[in-house]
Design an enzyme around this catalytic site. Structure first.
Site, PDB file in Angstrom:
ATOM      1  N   LYS A   1      32.144  18.817 -61.124  1.00  0.00           N
ATOM      2  CA  LYS A   1      31.876  17.733 -59.580  1.00  0.00           C
ATOM      3  C   LYS A   1      30.398  16.223 -60.345  1.00  0.00           C
ATOM      4  O   LYS A   1      31.311  14.957 -59.871  1.00  0.00           O
ATOM      5  CB  LYS A   1      31.054  18.123 -58.947  1.00  0.00           C
ATOM      6  CG  LYS A   1      31.642  19.541 -57.671  1.00  0.00           C
ATOM      7  CD  LYS A   1      30.628  20.416 -57.127  1.00  0.00           C
ATOM      8  CE  LYS A   1      31.270  21.205 -56.243  1.00  0.00           C
ATOM      9  NZ  LYS A   1      30.447  22.867 -55.610  1.00  0.00           N
TER      10      LYS A   1
ATOM     11  N   GLN B   1      24.644  24.420 -55.420  1.00  0.00           N
ATOM     12  CA  GLN B   1      26.064  24.897 -55.640  1.00  0.00           C
ATOM     13  C   GLN B   1      25.255  25.893 -54.917  1.00  0.00           C
ATOM     14  O   GLN B   1      24.136  27.609 -55.659  1.00  0.00           O
ATOM     15  CB  GLN B   1      26.270  24.686 -56.560  1.00  0.00           C
ATOM     16  CG  GLN B   1      27.004  25.873 -57.769  1.00  0.00           C
ATOM     17  CD  GLN B   1      28.555  25.247 -56.563  1.00  0.00           C
ATOM     18  OE1 GLN B   1      28.478  23.950 -56.784  1.00  0.00           O
ATOM     19  NE2 GLN B   1      29.330  26.111 -56.418  1.00  0.00           N
TER      20      GLN B   1
ATOM     21  N   ASP C   1      28.224  18.536 -48.446  1.00  0.00           N
ATOM     22  CA  ASP C   1      28.685  19.611 -48.422  1.00  0.00           C
ATOM     23  C   ASP C   1      29.344  19.792 -46.929  1.00  0.00           C
ATOM     24  O   ASP C   1      30.255  20.904 -46.363  1.00  0.00           O
ATOM     25  CB  ASP C   1      27.981  20.933 -48.844  1.00  0.00           C
ATOM     26  CG  ASP C   1      28.264  21.340 -50.235  1.00  0.00           C
ATOM     27  OD1 ASP C   1      29.476  21.379 -50.854  1.00  0.00           O
ATOM     28  OD2 ASP C   1      27.378  21.999 -50.786  1.00  0.00           O
TER      29      ASP C   1
HETATM   30  N1  GUN Z   1      30.067  27.283 -53.574  1.00  0.00           N
HETATM   31  C1  GUN Z   1      31.606  27.411 -53.666  1.00  0.00           C
HETATM   32  N2  GUN Z   1      32.520  26.939 -53.402  1.00  0.00           N
HETATM   33  C2  GUN Z   1      31.709  25.898 -52.193  1.00  0.00           C
HETATM   34  C3  GUN Z   1      30.971  24.555 -52.103  1.00  0.00           C
HETATM   35  O1  GUN Z   1      32.350  24.117 -51.536  1.00  0.00           O
HETATM   36  N3  GUN Z   1      30.026  24.026 -52.092  1.00  0.00           N
HETATM   37  C4  GUN Z   1      28.412  24.068 -52.726  1.00  0.00           C
HETATM   38  N4  GUN Z   1      27.863  23.667 -52.486  1.00  0.00           N
HETATM   39  N5  GUN Z   1      28.665  25.678 -53.350  1.00  0.00           N
HETATM   40  C5  GUN Z   1      30.076  26.309 -53.341  1.00  0.00           C
END
Ligand code: GUN
Length: 296
Positions: free
Chosen positions: A54, A98, A121
């Site tokens: 990311k 996350q 998100d």
């Molecule tokens: N963990 C697995 N997928 C995601 C996601 O799309 N966003 C976040 N913040 N954590 C994750």
């Protein structure tokens, strides 16, 4: 193999190039670059890898990013204070915690602590609720990436039977909402299957569009799908493989070879849904910076 490949890697590059161009226009008007604040707790190797991906994507498209790392002993109160700091920071447009968070922290409580206007998100109840009733909102990146992919390959959903396997808050549940609503990306008859579903094949065999997001490698085999089905494999599990340099390989929820023999379209793992998720996060962060969803 009968299926055509839904190339998420290629499409994600396209989306990212478009975001990069929009960021240039935005900063060209005198605005500061968008800023994504990531919060990473503990030492989960998969989470580290996702956060790195990311951060790199942000750099590539001209979005500023910073990762605030915390030990897995952090209390919910301390974490809430960190989130609150970024909620109040005018230089932060998007906040991403996350997941998963350590067991002693309730994920929904901490998600709810994020200012919904910075929830890139799309996990905050305000965004989930607004999505459920068709109001402008941040949509979760994986489902948003999947509809972008279907759209790009001109795969229509209207009147189709979409079967979603997995009912998580991150993928399965919002995917079901998007596909079933009466808008251009919906109008599908939608079935959500999960771990309590009695006869999974009874549902998957009838799917025109099958979306699998459970994290169980090889769960779906060719015998469980019908000819011509569109298969979206969201699973991405590290399976030990000592023939590879890293000692593992990334494996989807579908037994690729047998499913691809019958499918009309299929996403590869890796290179399918994963890159689209990251690309849609870039899109959401730019929307947050522009206050496009929640004008001031
Ligand atoms: N963990 C697995 N997928 C995601 C996601 O799309 N966003 C976040 N913040 N954590 C994750």
């Amino acid at each position: 193999m009968g299926a055509s490949i839904l190339d998420g890697k290629m499409l994600a590059e396209k989306v990212r190039a478009s975001v990069a161009a929009d960021v240039k226009v935005w900063t060209g008007k005198g605005n500061r670059p968008p800023k994504l604040q990531v919060v990473l707790i503990g030492e989960n190797p998969a989470s580290n890898a996702y956060v790195n991906a990311k951060s790199k994507a942000c750099e590539d498209v001209g979005i500023d990013t910073h990762t605030h790392t915390l030990p897995d002993t952090v209390s919910e109160k301390e974490l809430t204070e960190v989130v609150s700091h970024y909620n109040n920071d005018d230089a932060t447009d998007g906040i991403l915690i996350q997941l998963p968070v350590p067991e002693h922290i309730h994920p929904l409580s901490i998600i709810e602590a994020i200012d919904h206007r910075k929830d890139v998100d799309g996990f905050h109840p305000m965004n989930v609720g607004r999505m459920s009733v068709g109001q402008p909102c941040f949509r979760p990146c994986t489902p948003a990436g999947i509809v972008e992919m279907l759209d790009h390959y001109s795969i229509t959903t209207k009147g189709k039977h979409a079967v979603v396997v997995g009912a998580s808050n991150i993928v399965g549940s919002p995917m079901g909402i998007i596909l079933s609503r009466e808008n251009s990306q919906g109008k599908a008859t939608t079935t959500i299957c999960h771990k309590f579903t009695k006869d999974l094949t009874k549902h998957t065999i009838d799917a025109d569009i099958l979306i699998v997001a459970v994290g169980l490698p090889g769960l779906i085999t060719g015998q469980m799908v019908k000819e011509g089905v569109v298969v979206i494999d969201v699973g991405i599990t590290r399976v030990a493989d000592h023939t590879t340099e890293k000692g593992y390989k990334l494996t989807g929820d579908c037994d690729f070879d047998s499913v691809a023999e019958k499918a009309g379209w299929i996403t590869p793992v890796p290179g399918g849904v994963g890159p689209m998720t990251v690309a849609m996060l870039m899109k959401n962060t730019l929307l947050a910076a522009k206050r496009s969803i929640y004008p001031e």
